[in-house]
Scaffold this active site. Structure first.
Site, PDB file in Angstrom:
ATOM      1  N   ALA A   1       0.831  -1.212   0.000  1.00 59.73           N
ATOM      2  CA  ALA A   1       0.000   0.000   0.000  1.00 59.73           C
ATOM      3  C   ALA A   1       0.857   1.251   0.000  1.00 59.73           C
ATOM      4  CB  ALA A   1      -0.917   0.015   1.222  1.00 59.73           C
TER       5      ALA A   1
ATOM      6  N   GLU B   1       3.298   1.816  12.872  1.00 59.76           N
ATOM      7  CA  GLU B   1       3.529   0.372  12.981  1.00 59.76           C
ATOM      8  C   GLU B   1       4.046  -0.021  14.362  1.00 59.76           C
ATOM      9  OE1 GLU B   1       3.222  -2.189  10.847  1.00 59.76           O
ATOM     10  OE2 GLU B   1       3.238  -1.419   8.799  1.00 59.76           O
TER      11      GLU B   1
ATOM     12  N   VAL C   1      16.424 -17.671 -11.842  1.00 65.53           N
ATOM     13  CA  VAL C   1      17.684 -18.112 -11.252  1.00 65.53           C
ATOM     14  C   VAL C   1      17.454 -19.466 -10.587  1.00 65.53           C
ATOM     15  CG1 VAL C   1      19.454 -17.615  -9.532  1.00 65.53           C
ATOM     16  CG2 VAL C   1      18.510 -15.764 -10.925  1.00 65.53           C
TER      17      VAL C   1
ATOM     18  N   ARG D   1       4.712 -11.341   0.821  1.00 71.55           N
ATOM     19  CA  ARG D   1       5.724 -10.553   1.528  1.00 71.55           C
ATOM     20  C   ARG D   1       6.751 -11.491   2.157  1.00 71.55           C
ATOM     21  NH1 ARG D   1       0.902  -7.571   3.453  1.00 71.55           N
ATOM     22  NH2 ARG D   1       0.884  -5.516   2.469  1.00 71.55           N
TER      23      ARG D   1
ATOM     24  N   TYR E   1       9.598  -7.845   4.701  1.00 76.28           N
ATOM     25  CA  TYR E   1       8.237  -8.072   5.184  1.00 76.28           C
ATOM     26  C   TYR E   1       7.322  -6.879   4.911  1.00 76.28           C
ATOM     27  CZ  TYR E   1       4.521  -9.983   8.196  1.00 76.28           C
ATOM     28  OH  TYR E   1       3.325 -10.465   8.678  1.00 76.28           O
ATOM     29  N   ARG E   2       6.725  -6.284   5.949  1.00 76.10           N
ATOM     30  CA  ARG E   2       5.726  -5.238   5.759  1.00 76.10           C
ATOM     31  C   ARG E   2       6.328  -3.868   5.470  1.00 76.10           C
ATOM     32  NH1 ARG E   2       0.741  -5.735   7.882  1.00 76.10           N
ATOM     33  NH2 ARG E   2       0.827  -3.654   8.791  1.00 76.10           N
TER      34      ARG E   2
ATOM     35  N   LYS F   1       3.533  -0.922  36.242  1.00 78.20           N
ATOM     36  CA  LYS F   1       4.604   0.030  36.471  1.00 78.20           C
ATOM     37  C   LYS F   1       4.115   1.373  35.938  1.00 78.20           C
ATOM     38  CE  LYS F   1       9.271   1.420  35.418  1.00 78.20           C
ATOM     39  NZ  LYS F   1      10.305   1.452  34.368  1.00 78.20           N
TER      40      LYS F   1
ATOM     41  N   GLY G   1      18.233   5.133  30.443  1.00 77.71           N
ATOM     42  CA  GLY G   1      19.108   4.779  29.331  1.00 77.71           C
ATOM     43  C   GLY G   1      20.440   5.493  29.306  1.00 77.71           C
TER      44      GLY G   1
END
Length: 682
Positions: free
Chosen positions: A46, A54, A174, A307, A332-333, A523, A584
């Site tokens: 699409a 995503e 191939v 896909r 994939y997507r 949490k 982090g």
């Protein structure tokens, strides 16, 4: 025999064509072989450019964001080369939250968003996009996401390749790669043997036919409708949809020419062709629930494609198993989204042997045999050994004996000494005092092994990462064994108390769906500050008060504020979780004095969360008297996450034992460890 020039590319989809164009622009001669350009997955997409919608994270999100940033200049360059439009449109995406049918209004399907995206409540989302269905109860606006017309893009790439002098051969199948030692020396095809100094594999869902890489076809069915003239929003002929709508069950992509593309199923049915009633019905139901007017628009076309999916749903990029073979498969997507960054990274490698640090997470080696094994406990050298073996997980894997193999699911918890006061949170007893997270790992398999190596029993999950009902996504529900681990849903990404309360409720339902019916843990994170990620004390307290009333066991993430910690304890929180330093950052314990005050005054467990970067810092926090630790980034982003997980588990136990045993007092003078009497003199 056919003699190719500098590079031979196998595969004629968008990825293969883009690599050919990029290499040609860098002065290399290129031959491209394709069995059938129309079979490429790029024709069946699409064209969404949706790294945020995503709900990607970790290296995959980094890769996709970099690729999306390339799109404006990249598509302009292609259009200048060909005079052909690519259909690039930075229209933004509305990621919709739906009420679950037959449930209370509080129960939602879909996911919280990253912190940078504004949440639109029911009223706001229906104002932003008129005509949405009644089940749409909110959503997130991703202004930087967008779309490209995948068919127009593929055509433009092919025209660009032709104009630049790429030698393309369609209808060439191939059959195999001819290999000698560490080199590919030729490609056997239906048109004879082809040779080249370097080969690039961009064969999509068909890659396993040529190389044993874990790429499987996922069939995606789609359809399109045409907006009738009577459905235009006004006399100015404005299209009724101006943004992509992304929802559980379907996504809806409006084109500027009046078409609307709806997709897509994700079916593990091999290469079974054709649209099916079940597949189209699933898409129709999902799309009409989101935008009911679609049921009156004439269907223009239906189609399907295959896909290329890998086990962790990330592509395989970079150097292959042979010195002159480069891989660009398994997108994939996100094949269309990743096309420009793939072309750039692969061209950098082929032309200059320059491997961008990004490529490390996408190497084919992550699927090698043995990657599913946990490292054995560090072997102790015998008296005859001059030095211990090297400490890395690959070397340690080799120490597992055939008679006693180490399972990928077996915990590698260090042998624990009995603790006179076990960790109890909200009435539940835990053996391990190390909690771990699920973010920032290169793939799910590495995450599983690292968590097992740490011995952790409590694993925190950002609710937005669990792709409940998200099309084509395998979420954390399948990645971890929730029969042996205790889920700690967290409200990461929430900027306000109201949003955190809503996400906490969703997290409790998520835990129930995964079999933990009695799990009321959450949490609590309320973080409006996008730069330093410092928690909001007022919002945290407000959300905690409400969630405690609703029966949650609340574990609030806070600054190291002794007064706030005491107040949260008084409202009924199950623990307090002061940060050691910013999330982090790996700065370690920067506020030891305040944490010590919290520990001394708390009657609930104190969990030090955030900032720990090394096992020595974990041990330090436990020696101070902390009841537990939560560590994610320091493990997930270590050079060897499995080994670091094991180290953090050991450090947590060492620090706890040190705290229980009591250290010697600090003196300002020396005190000999050997006796001063009864010594030999003379």
């Amino acid at each position: 025999m056919n003699s190719a020039s500098d590079v031979l590319i196998i595969g004629g989809g968008a990825v293969g064509l883009a690599i050919a164009v990029e290499l040609r622009l860098r002065g290399m001669s290129v031959v491209l072989l394709s069995r059938d350009f129309k079979q490429a997955a790029s024709h069946a997409a699409a064209g969404m450019l949706a790294p945020h919608a995503e709900h990607l994270d970790g290296p995959m999100l980094d890769l996709c964001l970099q690729s999306r940033a390339l799109y404006p200049d990249w598509t302009q360059k292609l259009e200048d080369l060909t005079g052909q439009s690519t259909g690039y449109w930075p229209c933004g995406i509305l990621s919709l939250e739906l009420a679950i049918e037959g449930s209370s209004p509080r129960q939602r399907a879909h996911l919280p968003s990253p912190q940078s995206s504004p949440y639109l409540d029911t009223a706001a989302i229906h104002l932003a996009q008129p005509g949405l269905g009644d089940r749409v109860v909110g959503g997130w606006w991703y202004a930087e996401d967008g779309q490209v017309d995948n068919r127009a893009l593929t055509l433009t790439l092919r025209l660009a390749a032709e104009s630049l002098g790429v030698e393309m051969h369609e209808g060439v199948e191939v059959l195999g790669l001819e290999q000698r030692g560490e080199q590919v020396v030729g490609v056997q095809t239906s048109a004879g043997l082809w040779r080249s100094p370097h080969y690039v594999l961009a064969t999509g869902a068909w890659s396993r036919a040529l190389l044993p890489v874990p790429v499987q076809p996922r069939k995606g069915q789609m359809f399109s409708v045409t907006v009738p003239s009577g459905a235009m929003a006004s006399a100015t002929a404005e299209l009724p949809l101006q943004q992509v709508l992304y929802a559980p069950g379907a996504y809806i992509v409006p084109r500027r020419d009046g078409r609307i593309v709806v997709g897509a199923t994700s079916e593990p049915v091999g290469f079974m062709p054709g649209n099916t009633p079940a597949g189209l019905n699933e898409l129709l139901a999902g799309a009409i629930a989101v935008y009911p007017a679609l049921q009156h628009f004439p269907i223009q076309e239906t189609w399907w494609g295959f896909r290329p999916a890998t086990p962790d749903e990330m592509p395989i990029l970079g150097p292959g198993p042979c010195d002159n073979l480069t891989l660009a498969v398994g997108h994939y997507r996100n094949g269309i989204l990743l096309t420009p960054i793939t072309a750039r990274l692969i061209a950098d490698w082929v032309c200059h042997q320059q491997a961008d640090p990004l490529l490390a997470a996408f190497s084919w080696r992550r699927f090698q045999a043995g990657a599913g094994l946990l490292p054995a406990p560090v072997p102790q050298p015998s008296s005859s050994q001059a030095s211990p073996p090297p400490l890395n997980s690959a070397a340690m894997i080799q120490t597992a004996t055939p008679a006693d193999p180490i399972s990928a699911e077996a915990p590698l918890a260090p042998a624990a000494m009995p603790d006179p006061k076990p960790l109890i949170i909200a009435g539940r007893e835990f053996r391990s005092r190390l909690m771990t997270g699920t973010g920032k790992y290169a793939n799910f398999d590495l995450m599983r092994r690292s968590i097992a190596a740490s011995g952790s029993e409590i694993v925190t999950v950002a609710v937005r990462r669990v792709q409940t009902n998200a099309p084509g996504h395998e979420g954390l529900g399948e990645a971890l064994d929730w029969k042996t681990l205790w889920m700690l849903p967290n409200t990461a990404g929430c900027k306000t108390a109201e949003e955190a309360i809503r996400v906490a409720r969703l997290g409790r339902e998520m835990a129930k769906l995964l079999g933990q019916e009695d799990n009321h843990f959450v949490k609590l994170e309320v973080i409006p500050d996008a730069k330093y990620l410092l928690p909001d004390p007022i919002g945290t307290l407000q959300a905690a008060e409400q969630l405690v009333k609703e029966g949650f066991a609340v574990l609030p993430y806070i600054n190291a504020d002794p007064l706030l910690a005491k107040r949260l304890e008084e409202v009924g929180c199950a623990t307090v979780m002061p940060l050691g330093s910013p999330i982090g950052s790996g700065q370690g314990i920067r506020n030891a004095a305040n944490i010590q005050i919290i520990i001394e005054n708390a009657s609930v467990p104190v969990v030090v969360d955030a900032g720990i970067g090394a096992p020595s810092e974990a041990a330090q926090a436990m020696e101070m008297g902390a009841d537990a630790l939560l560590i994610n980034t320091a493990i997930a982003q270590a050079q060897d996450p499995v080994l670091m997980g094991h180290a953090m588990g050991l450090a947590t136990q060492a620090g706890r034992l040190a705290y229980l045993s009591g250290r010697i007092p600090v003196k300002s003078y020396a005190s000999a460890s050997s006796p001063l009497t009864g010594t030999v003199t003379g």
